[in-house]
Design a protein around this motif. Structure first.
Motif, PDB file in Angstrom:
ATOM      1  N   ARG A  17     -28.381  25.548 -76.774  1.00  0.00           N
ATOM      2  CA  ARG A  17     -27.413  25.006 -77.736  1.00  0.00           C
ATOM      3  C   ARG A  17     -28.049  23.847 -78.518  1.00  0.00           C
ATOM      4  O   ARG A  17     -28.646  22.953 -77.916  1.00  0.00           O
ATOM      5  N   GLY A  18     -27.925  23.900 -79.833  1.00  0.00           N
ATOM      6  CA  GLY A  18     -28.481  22.827 -80.663  1.00  0.00           C
ATOM      7  C   GLY A  18     -29.940  23.022 -81.039  1.00  0.00           C
ATOM      8  O   GLY A  18     -30.493  22.222 -81.792  1.00  0.00           O
TER       9      GLY A  18
ATOM     10  N   ARG B 139     -25.197  28.288 -86.561  1.00  0.00           N
ATOM     11  CA  ARG B 139     -24.522  27.382 -87.492  1.00  0.00           C
ATOM     12  C   ARG B 139     -25.476  26.850 -88.539  1.00  0.00           C
ATOM     13  O   ARG B 139     -26.671  26.721 -88.289  1.00  0.00           O
TER      14      ARG B 139
ATOM     15  N   PHE C 232     -28.713  26.658 -86.411  1.00  0.00           N
ATOM     16  CA  PHE C 232     -28.690  25.923 -85.142  1.00  0.00           C
ATOM     17  C   PHE C 232     -27.795  26.665 -84.156  1.00  0.00           C
ATOM     18  O   PHE C 232     -26.683  27.090 -84.527  1.00  0.00           O
TER      19      PHE C 232
ATOM     20  N   ASP D   4     -20.186  25.515 -92.852  1.00  0.00           N
ATOM     21  CA  ASP D   4     -19.807  26.671 -92.056  1.00  0.00           C
ATOM     22  C   ASP D   4     -18.361  27.062 -92.344  1.00  0.00           C
ATOM     23  O   ASP D   4     -17.544  26.237 -92.774  1.00  0.00           O
TER      24      ASP D   4
ATOM     25  N   ALA E 242     -25.121  27.534 -81.591  1.00  0.00           N
ATOM     26  CA  ALA E 242     -23.861  26.915 -81.159  1.00  0.00           C
ATOM     27  C   ALA E 242     -23.743  26.929 -79.634  1.00  0.00           C
ATOM     28  O   ALA E 242     -23.057  26.096 -79.046  1.00  0.00           O
ATOM     29  N   ARG E 243     -24.389  27.916 -79.000  1.00  0.00           N
ATOM     30  CA  ARG E 243     -24.379  28.039 -77.532  1.00  0.00           C
ATOM     31  C   ARG E 243     -25.746  28.522 -77.073  1.00  0.00           C
ATOM     32  O   ARG E 243     -26.508  29.056 -77.884  1.00  0.00           O
TER      33      ARG E 243
ATOM     34  N   ARG F 249     -25.603  18.979 -88.426  1.00  0.00           N
ATOM     35  CA  ARG F 249     -25.116  18.127 -87.329  1.00  0.00           C
ATOM     36  C   ARG F 249     -25.139  18.838 -85.993  1.00  0.00           C
ATOM     37  O   ARG F 249     -25.021  18.231 -84.944  1.00  0.00           O
ATOM     38  N   TYR F 250     -25.312  20.173 -85.997  1.00  0.00           N
ATOM     39  CA  TYR F 250     -25.452  20.908 -84.733  1.00  0.00           C
ATOM     40  C   TYR F 250     -26.845  20.749 -84.111  1.00  0.00           C
ATOM     41  O   TYR F 250     -27.081  21.171 -82.992  1.00  0.00           O
ATOM     42  N   TRP F 251     -27.753  20.191 -84.848  1.00  0.00           N
ATOM     43  CA  TRP F 251     -29.149  20.136 -84.393  1.00  0.00           C
ATOM     44  C   TRP F 251     -29.299  19.032 -83.344  1.00  0.00           C
ATOM     45  O   TRP F 251     -29.154  17.844 -83.633  1.00  0.00           O
ATOM     46  N   ARG F 252     -29.615  19.448 -82.133  1.00  0.00           N
ATOM     47  CA  ARG F 252     -29.643  18.507 -81.007  1.00  0.00           C
ATOM     48  C   ARG F 252     -30.713  17.430 -81.181  1.00  0.00           C
ATOM     49  O   ARG F 252     -30.459  16.240 -80.972  1.00  0.00           O
TER      50      ARG F 252
ATOM     51  N   ASP G 276     -24.623  23.896 -90.323  1.00  0.00           N
ATOM     52  CA  ASP G 276     -24.415  22.461 -90.427  1.00  0.00           C
ATOM     53  C   ASP G 276     -25.471  21.719 -89.589  1.00  0.00           C
ATOM     54  O   ASP G 276     -25.572  21.923 -88.374  1.00  0.00           O
TER      55      ASP G 276
END
Ligand code: HEM
Length: 451
Positions: A326-327, A77, A312, A110, A314-315, A81-84, A79
């Motif tokens: 993930r992240g 991804r 980033f 995305d 996603a899984r 915001r997916y970054w843990r 975006d």
């Protein structure tokens, strides 16, 4: 029954945050990034954990793995915001690369939202794409005119033969003029901007304020063109999507300015360098009149977007010899992946007759450089490089190639200067008129001061 591969990272697989990492941006990386990529590859395989200004990141080095990251949008991804680590508040508050990633525009969207934004840009750029439209014709002749004016200025100041920095005296002012023309901005807007874009991209200590200044400048431009539309990209973006606010449009212009100004400029310089340093294949393609092929060869040898923007996961997923959780953040490296292509020069992939189109200089997958932008970039690079070799009877580097100073940030690799000894042809332009000369001289002074 066959065991199913796990879909979550095994608990005992190493976690990015706990792995010891070496910083990527070192003096060695500045001088010879290729050596660093090779060492990382030997140590870790096609994916390596590295430190980027104090934050751990997976650097993707293998060609196959980079392609997977670029193409598989469902898994990787854009975006932020997916970054843990960001979501959990584990990043240093002043981490200099974050400022650019917080600017929400096409690149960091995305799927549906991304496709809509890309269509707007494509529609707005289309009139400039081919020489048949008035806008396309005008832009083409402007690029050639600016290039000729800059050569004329060089001749007026330094004579028909002498020394020049093709960065400060040619490429950077050329791209500033083209940006001002395409975006429909008063030239004055360009001056401090280039440096602010560099600060943002390279993650300098003042990257945050520099990003804010550049954004404010482009938002002002959006407001200006909404009130006073013209035949320019800014106005055409508004026509393509009248719902865009000035802030949204300012953000889109901001990112396009990075590509148009900095990345395209570096592509010009990297192509000139490949020719000047005597890359035989590049020289051959140039003398055969295949400038497009010359650009491809240069992009393969030295892509200006050396390391592409973060993705980033996603899984949880296995990539190279690691489990990426993930992240987690990954940076796909075109420059490192190209080593795979170049190293197999004897293989069917990149022999002398092989298409250089396999290079990742334009990216790949859904976020690759949009078609209309690629055409524009190619047009500018081929015109800028072509004009130099039309007007120069001779040009040679005044520094050995391994002593040229590079700007080597987390994303871009570009020359700071390209010093040459040149000799103009007798037919080179000599007089560009006093008005253009005044403008260009001012631009040149500006670039010399800031470059
Ligand atoms: C020779 C010049 C150029 C090169 C080498 C280049 C290279 C690239 C690369 C490598 C990417 C993908 C980055 C990634 O995935 O992280 C990209 C995307 C992009 N480029 Fe270009 N570019 C050039 C010229 C331009 C120009 C002139 C424009 C606009 C006027 C432009 C606009 C864009 C945009 C908007 C994206 C993001 C697309 C998306 O995320 O969907 N580029 N470019």
């Amino acid at each position: 029954m066959e065991a199913q591969p796990p879909t979550t990272a095994p608990a005992d697989s190493p976690d990015l945050a706990s792995l010891p990492v070496q910083p990527l941006l070192t003096a060695e990386f500045d001088a010879d990034p290729g050596a660093v990529y090779r060492r990382l590859r030997r140590t870790y395989g096609p994916v390596a954990p590295v430190g980027l200004l104090g934050v751990p990141v997976w650097l993707v080095l293998g060609y196959r793995e980079v392609l997977e990251v670029l193409r598989n949008e469902g898994q990787w991804r854009r975006d932020v915001r997916y970054w843990r680590a960001r979501a959990q508040g584990r990043l240093p508050a002043d981490w200099p690369l974050l400022a650019g990633y917080e600017v929400r525009q096409t690149m960091f969207m995305d799927e549906e939202e991304h496709q809509t934004a890309r269509r707007t840009l494509h529609t707005a750029l289309r009139p400039f794409q081919d020489a048949e439209t008035p806008e396309g014709w005008e832009l083409r002749s402007a690029v050639s005119r600016y290039a000729d004016d800059l050569v004329a200025l060089l001749a007026a100041e330094s004579g028909p033969s002498g020394f020049a920095d093709l960065g400060a005296q040619y490429t950077r002012p050329l791209l500033l003029l083209v940006t001002a023309k395409l975006f429909g901005c008063p030239v004055g807007l360009g001056d401090a901007l280039v440096m602010d874009l560099w600060r943002m991209l390279d993650g300098g200590p003042d990257a945050g304020p520099a990003t804010a200044r550049a954004l404010a400048a482009f938002t002002r431009l959006a407001t200006h063109r909404r009130a006073l539309p013209g035949d320019d990209l800014t106005s055409y973006m508004l026509l393509a999507d009248p719902g865009l606010t000035d802030e949204q449009l300012g953000r889109e212009l901001f990112m396009n300015a990075v590509y148009l100004n900095d990345i395209t400029g570096n592509m010009v310089l990297n192509t000139l360098l490949e020719v000047l340093r005597g890359n035989a294949t590049v020289r051959r393609s140039l003398s055969a009149g295949q400038l497009g092929e010359t650009v491809d060869r240069a992009a393969l040898a030295n892509p200006p977007v050396a390391n592409m923007c973060f993705r980033f996961a996603a899984r949880d997923v296995r990539l190279g010899d690691f489990w990426i959780r993930r992240g987690d953040i990954v940076s796909p490296s075109a420059a490192a992946a190209h080593q795979d292509l170049l190293a197999i020069g004897s293989s069917p992939l990149v022999g002398s007759a092989v298409s250089t189109h396999a290079h990742l200089g334009w990216g790949g997958g859904p976020h690759q450089c949009p078609g209309a932008a690629r055409e524009l970039g190619t047009l500018i690079v081929t015109t800028a490089v072509g004009r130099i070799f039309d007007h120069f009877a001779g040009a040679e580097l005044t520094l050995p190639p391994d002593q040229l100073p590079w700007r080597s940030g987390p994303v871009v690799r570009g020359l700071r200067v390209l010093p040459v000894r040149y000799e103009l042809t007798p037919a080179a332009p000599v007089n560009s008129g006093s008005q253009a000369k005044g403008l260009l001289a001012a631009l040149r002074r500006l670039m010399l001061r800031t470059g």
